[in-house]
Scaffold this motif. Structure first.
Motif, PDB file in Angstrom:
ATOM      1  N   THR A   1     -10.371  16.680 -14.062  1.00  0.00           N
ATOM      2  CA  THR A   1     -11.588  16.995 -13.328  1.00  0.00           C
ATOM      3  C   THR A   1     -11.500  16.629 -11.850  1.00  0.00           C
ATOM      4  N   HIS A   2     -10.573  15.744 -11.497  1.00  0.00           N
ATOM      5  CA  HIS A   2     -10.385  15.380 -10.091  1.00  0.00           C
ATOM      6  C   HIS A   2      -8.953  14.926  -9.889  1.00  0.00           C
ATOM      7  N   TRP A   3      -8.296  15.516  -8.913  1.00  0.00           N
ATOM      8  CA  TRP A   3      -6.907  15.178  -8.572  1.00  0.00           C
ATOM      9  C   TRP A   3      -6.874  14.973  -7.071  1.00  0.00           C
ATOM     10  N   GLU A   4      -6.546  13.772  -6.636  1.00  0.00           N
ATOM     11  CA  GLU A   4      -6.472  13.491  -5.205  1.00  0.00           C
ATOM     12  C   GLU A   4      -5.201  12.717  -4.930  1.00  0.00           C
ATOM     13  N   ASP A   5      -4.285  13.374  -4.234  1.00  0.00           N
ATOM     14  CA  ASP A   5      -2.996  12.791  -3.907  1.00  0.00           C
ATOM     15  C   ASP A   5      -3.011  12.389  -2.436  1.00  0.00           C
ATOM     16  N   ASN A   6      -3.274  11.130  -2.205  1.00  0.00           N
ATOM     17  CA  ASN A   6      -3.267  10.604  -0.838  1.00  0.00           C
ATOM     18  C   ASN A   6      -1.857  10.115  -0.537  1.00  0.00           C
ATOM     19  N   ALA A   7      -1.000  11.063  -0.172  1.00  0.00           N
ATOM     20  CA  ALA A   7       0.441  10.857  -0.104  1.00  0.00           C
ATOM     21  C   ALA A   7       0.882   9.746   0.845  1.00  0.00           C
ATOM     22  N   THR A   8       0.173   9.505   1.895  1.00  0.00           N
ATOM     23  CA  THR A   8       0.629   8.480   2.820  1.00  0.00           C
ATOM     24  C   THR A   8       0.329   7.086   2.276  1.00  0.00           C
TER      25      THR A   8
ATOM     26  N   TRP B   1       0.101   4.386   3.869  1.00  0.00           N
ATOM     27  CA  TRP B   1      -0.621   3.516   4.792  1.00  0.00           C
ATOM     28  C   TRP B   1      -2.057   3.977   5.059  1.00  0.00           C
ATOM     29  N   SER B   2      -2.513   5.005   4.394  1.00  0.00           N
ATOM     30  CA  SER B   2      -3.847   5.530   4.680  1.00  0.00           C
ATOM     31  C   SER B   2      -4.962   4.608   4.221  1.00  0.00           C
ATOM     32  N   GLY B   3      -4.678   3.785   3.241  1.00  0.00           N
ATOM     33  CA  GLY B   3      -5.720   2.928   2.684  1.00  0.00           C
ATOM     34  C   GLY B   3      -6.554   3.638   1.638  1.00  0.00           C
ATOM     35  N   LYS B   4      -6.289   4.925   1.437  1.00  0.00           N
ATOM     36  CA  LYS B   4      -6.992   5.690   0.410  1.00  0.00           C
ATOM     37  C   LYS B   4      -6.124   5.739  -0.831  1.00  0.00           C
ATOM     38  N   GLY B   5      -6.702   5.452  -1.951  1.00  0.00           N
ATOM     39  CA  GLY B   5      -5.945   5.469  -3.193  1.00  0.00           C
ATOM     40  C   GLY B   5      -5.884   6.842  -3.820  1.00  0.00           C
ATOM     41  N   ASP B   6      -4.812   7.099  -4.558  1.00  0.00           N
ATOM     42  CA  ASP B   6      -4.736   8.312  -5.358  1.00  0.00           C
ATOM     43  C   ASP B   6      -5.818   8.250  -6.422  1.00  0.00           C
ATOM     44  N   LYS B   7      -6.296   9.437  -6.854  1.00  0.00           N
ATOM     45  CA  LYS B   7      -7.350   9.490  -7.866  1.00  0.00           C
ATOM     46  C   LYS B   7      -6.984  10.502  -8.935  1.00  0.00           C
ATOM     47  N   LEU B   8      -7.239  10.127 -10.177  1.00  0.00           N
ATOM     48  CA  LEU B   8      -7.079  11.035 -11.304  1.00  0.00           C
ATOM     49  C   LEU B   8      -8.251  10.807 -12.247  1.00  0.00           C
ATOM     50  N   PHE B   9      -9.058  11.840 -12.432  1.00  0.00           N
ATOM     51  CA  PHE B   9     -10.189  11.786 -13.357  1.00  0.00           C
ATOM     52  C   PHE B   9      -9.943  12.849 -14.423  1.00  0.00           C
ATOM     53  N   ILE B  10     -10.181  12.478 -15.673  1.00  0.00           N
ATOM     54  CA  ILE B  10     -10.052  13.454 -16.754  1.00  0.00           C
ATOM     55  C   ILE B  10     -11.293  13.426 -17.630  1.00  0.00           C
TER      56      ILE B  10
ATOM     57  N   GLY C   1       2.849   7.253  -4.148  1.00  0.00           N
ATOM     58  CA  GLY C   1       2.872   7.681  -5.539  1.00  0.00           C
ATOM     59  C   GLY C   1       2.032   8.940  -5.633  1.00  0.00           C
ATOM     60  N   THR C   2       1.899   9.445  -6.824  1.00  0.00           N
ATOM     61  CA  THR C   2       1.033  10.591  -7.055  1.00  0.00           C
ATOM     62  C   THR C   2       0.100  10.229  -8.206  1.00  0.00           C
ATOM     63  N   PRO C   3      -1.009  10.948  -8.334  1.00  0.00           N
ATOM     64  CA  PRO C   3      -1.961  10.628  -9.392  1.00  0.00           C
ATOM     65  C   PRO C   3      -1.375  10.710 -10.801  1.00  0.00           C
TER      66      PRO C   3
END
Length: 179
Positions: free
Chosen positions: A107-114, A116-125, A155-157
């Motif tokens: 339901t949600h896939w967010e790959d914050n590839a960098t 150092w962005s401070g944003k975490g990868d997200k995986l919702f199912i 990493g990736t979600p």
């Protein structure tokens, strides 16, 4: 001075740790009971897609494989099908003698590839378990997994696939989650 530099290095290492955060919800529908040995047919899952990006190739199959792995670890009889639509899944399940149809969705896939962005990868199912014969929803669950904090490696979600599968299926089946 060496102690100060050592302390700075330790703080940087700790700040570079990414700690996943999970939110899970769901369970059997009111008045429903999930048979822990009922045979399950797992439907194919569409690949996850970040808004404005191409689909994350293979992520849907990774979720199917992860759901399959978790169910097999709990000795739940199962099979998979490439069909993604419920009507086709119901037909296949009934003709094959399966008790349930399991529909999973990213339901949600967010790959914050960098890193150092401070944003975490997200995986919702989300996961829904249907009675194959009555086509009635028996149980449903969601699992949301987010990496928090800065990290020194990207990493990736999909690294969360097993965790989200365990979380969602544990809500449906009532299995305890090892800490």
């Amino acid at each position: 001075m060496k102690a100060f530099l050592g302390a700075c290095c330790i703080v940087l290492l700790l700040a570079g740790c990414s700690v996943p955060r999970a939110i899970r919800e769901g369970g059997p529908m009111p008045g429903q009971r999930v048979d822990p040995v009922g045979k399950v047919l797992i439907l194919g899952v569409k690949d996850g897609q970040e808004q404005g990006q191409s689909p994350a190739q293979g992520s849907g199959q990774e979720l199917v494989d992860s759901l399959r792995k978790v169910l097999a670890e709990h000795s739940v009889p199962l099979s998979t099908t490439p069909a993604q639509a419920l009507p086709a899944g119901f037909d296949e399940a009934v003709s094959g003698g399966w008790n349930y149809v399991l529909k999973g969705e990213i339901t949600h896939w967010e790959d914050n590839a960098t890193a150092w962005s401070g944003k975490g990868d997200k995986l919702f199912i989300s996961v829904e378990l249907y009675d194959a014969k009555t086509k009635q929803l028996v149980a449903a669950a969601t699992e949301q997994r987010t990496a928090t904090g800065f990290t020194f490696v990207s990493g990736t979600p999909d690294r969360f696939m097993d965790e989200v599968s365990v979380g969602a299926l544990s809500k449906i089946y009532g299995w305890p989650i090892a800490k």
